[in-house]
Design an enzyme around this catalytic site. Sequence first.
Site, PDB file in Angstrom:
ATOM      1  N   HIS A 417      -3.181   3.270   7.415  1.00  0.00           N
ATOM      2  CA  HIS A 417      -4.528   2.827   7.040  1.00  0.00           C
ATOM      3  C   HIS A 417      -5.462   2.757   8.245  1.00  0.00           C
ATOM      4  O   HIS A 417      -6.588   3.248   8.217  1.00  0.00           O
ATOM      5  CB  HIS A 417      -4.438   1.449   6.357  1.00  0.00           C
ATOM      6  CG  HIS A 417      -5.765   0.882   5.960  1.00  0.00           C
ATOM      7  ND1 HIS A 417      -6.531   0.109   6.809  1.00  0.00           N
ATOM      8  CD2 HIS A 417      -6.482   1.010   4.813  1.00  0.00           C
ATOM      9  CE1 HIS A 417      -7.655  -0.224   6.196  1.00  0.00           C
ATOM     10  NE2 HIS A 417      -7.653   0.301   4.989  1.00  0.00           N
ATOM     11  N   CYS A 730      -5.513  18.019   1.700  1.00  0.00           N
ATOM     12  CA  CYS A 730      -6.342  16.894   2.147  1.00  0.00           C
ATOM     13  C   CYS A 730      -5.521  15.863   2.914  1.00  0.00           C
ATOM     14  O   CYS A 730      -6.018  14.796   3.254  1.00  0.00           O
ATOM     15  CB  CYS A 730      -7.052  16.233   0.965  1.00  0.00           C
ATOM     16  SG  CYS A 730      -5.953  15.628  -0.318  1.00  0.00           S
TER      17      CYS A 730
END
Length: 783
Positions: A417, A730
């Site tokens: 993250h 992606c």
Amino acid sequence: MGEYKFIKWFEELRKTDVPLVGGKGANLGEMTQAGIPVPPGFCVTAEAYKYFVENVKLEDGKTLQEWIMGVISETNVDDSKQLQENTAKIRQKIIELPMLPEIAEEIKRAYTELSQRFNKDAVYVAVRSSATAEDLPEASFAGQQETYLDVYGVDDVIDKVKKCWASLWTARATFYRAKQGFDHSKVYLSAVVQKMVNSETSGVMFTANPVTNDRSEIMINAAWGLGEAVVSGSVSPDEYIVEKGTWKIKEKYIAKKEVMVVRNPETGKGTVYVKVADYLGPEYVEKQVLTEEQIIEVAKIGAKIEEHYGWPQDIEWAYDKDDGKLYIVQSRPITTLKEEVKTEEAEMTEEMKVLLKGLGASPGIGAGKVVVIFDASEIDKVKEGDVLVTTMTNPDMVPAMKRASAIVTDEGGRTCHAAIVSRELGIPAVVGTKEATKVLKDGMLVTVDGTRGVVYEGIVKSLVKKEEEEKAEGKVVVAGAPLVTATEVKVNVSMPEVAERAAATGADGVGLLRAEHMILGIGAHPIKFIREGKEEELVEKLVEGIRTVVEAFYPRRVWYRTLDAPTNEFRELPGGEEEPEERNPMLGWRGIRRGLDQPELLRAEFKAIKRLVEEGYDNIGVMLPLVSHPEQIRKAKEIALSVGLVPHKDVEWGVMIETPASALIIEDLIKEGIDFVSFGTNDLTQYTLAIDRDNERVFKLYDEKHPAVLKLIENVIKVAKKYGVETSICGQAGSDPKMVKLLVRLGIDSVSANPDAVELVRKTVAREEAKLRLEAARKALFE
């Protein structure tokens, strides 16, 4: 130059002339005034457009402007079909009406003057739209990016000028102005007409040696023909090293140049590769491209541009065979240089003591005061410019991350993250240090090198770069079209706030728009919102977030991935107490699994997208995460249809390939009905290799180029091509040049990279495509 009413030459313009010629025209004027030899040209001013629409009379006696305003007044911009039809009618009317003689005469005279500068009756030019608005010089309008290359002859120029004017009335631009409250009758457009360089020789120049980091040297690469060959890396250029100031040529390397790029002689449009020996003669293969005088001329103009911008530059240059002059096609700052410590005082004070090492997760240098936090309840401690230090970030910490000058974590790999969000925010980050929260103490001053993964003690002045004074000076395109590749280069977006920054990269679209931060940022568990009767509030938040991105990129496509937050991220939210405790959330209740188990949540997402489709946004695709069975696609489509969102009609419909299961049954997934697939290599790699991608202890074994992962990718691309399904990537691997080269050779249709990697990836794609063309050409030539 004679007197003109509707024409302004670049030499007459300044950066303050935006209201007259728009941002593009004003910038070209500023470059010309600074003595930078940009290819010459002129602007058909906004006054010309205004005069045209106010003086052209229609059969009913109305002026064109009155007719346009009448059509607009009868148009409900929220009715997508009506908006599309009416704006198309306006564009068609502008294009089909003849140019007013007084404007046509001036365009003809200016174009003739421009051509005569090169001793020609006509020259190739580029015609670009440059929008402006009365009293709103800084306003930017969506959908007005029309550029026409290889325009030749006055009739073609006039036609393209009218097409640029017509682009003022795209559905998207009209909708945007209406929603922003701009007066349609006071919005105008200028058309920039600029000579296209017919390169005899061309290349790139670095005003600081990028290999040795020596700022006293200029490195010049040169080859025959158009610059595409050097920029793409498909030909080995000559290399010259020049010393600044003395202008001594210190080194010369004369390369063997077997191929070159020229404008297609048959069509006059586009470019083709030819053999140097055939086109110029055998002696040119190993002949020095630039004369000694030209080498010094190129170097001196490079130094002048560096002085103008105050930073070393990466410059594309060319000698135009039409007049023999040197032109600068593009200039941008070199972003990879290290700051040098040259003073005796600096050597004494800047020891650059290393405190920590980890993984460089987001490039750049950040410095400031350390603030250590362990959970989201402490984020208010982080002030603007602080260095945020934590075990691992989570979505609740994003507000603090935005304020930080740099981020350092104990845990995580390059796909965690902290890494993903930092890259999108453009904030330097070092992850996986193991002991940042122990070694770094509140109040300490540190410098974080997010490129190399190092944290230094104190503020290392030699590493801290000053912010650019103006964003426009960060990357200046003074002429020429952007690098165009057959393989699209898109960008990943996690938060609406970074949409403008991401769009400014010139990416071909958004290959991944994540839902997580939009949904987790609403302040409570989304299911809590729905169960408390606040679904409309949730939908509107999603609409606002997604609209920001699709607007910034319109008409470029944006692929929205439905929610894929693991339970541990949801649990921290108010109302998240009922989230299950999972031993490994990455393998648990997430992605489409949760979406189908909690259809009210998926339904809210689809309602938001349906609303945007009704607003006229036809550039949205829906991507389902963590799909592993055709039935999941079928059920998701049923939920979409239940809110009136029609897959394949309203939106493109696709799936993420993140599990070995989806890669192995790709044919079954395609038969269920999908328009595209996108590889989520972060998960695909961890599920294939049984490696936790956020565990720094085993991260060294995490390899997206592992043969097993590549075989799965290759199989999916092969099957997708068979059925005409678009393929993309992606995951983090889409930002890795080595992986990108492999994917281009496998035939992938697009690559989506992090914002900071778009330019590098585009160059990598262009180079690899050029190599493929070169290999094919050589095979044809020599077999």
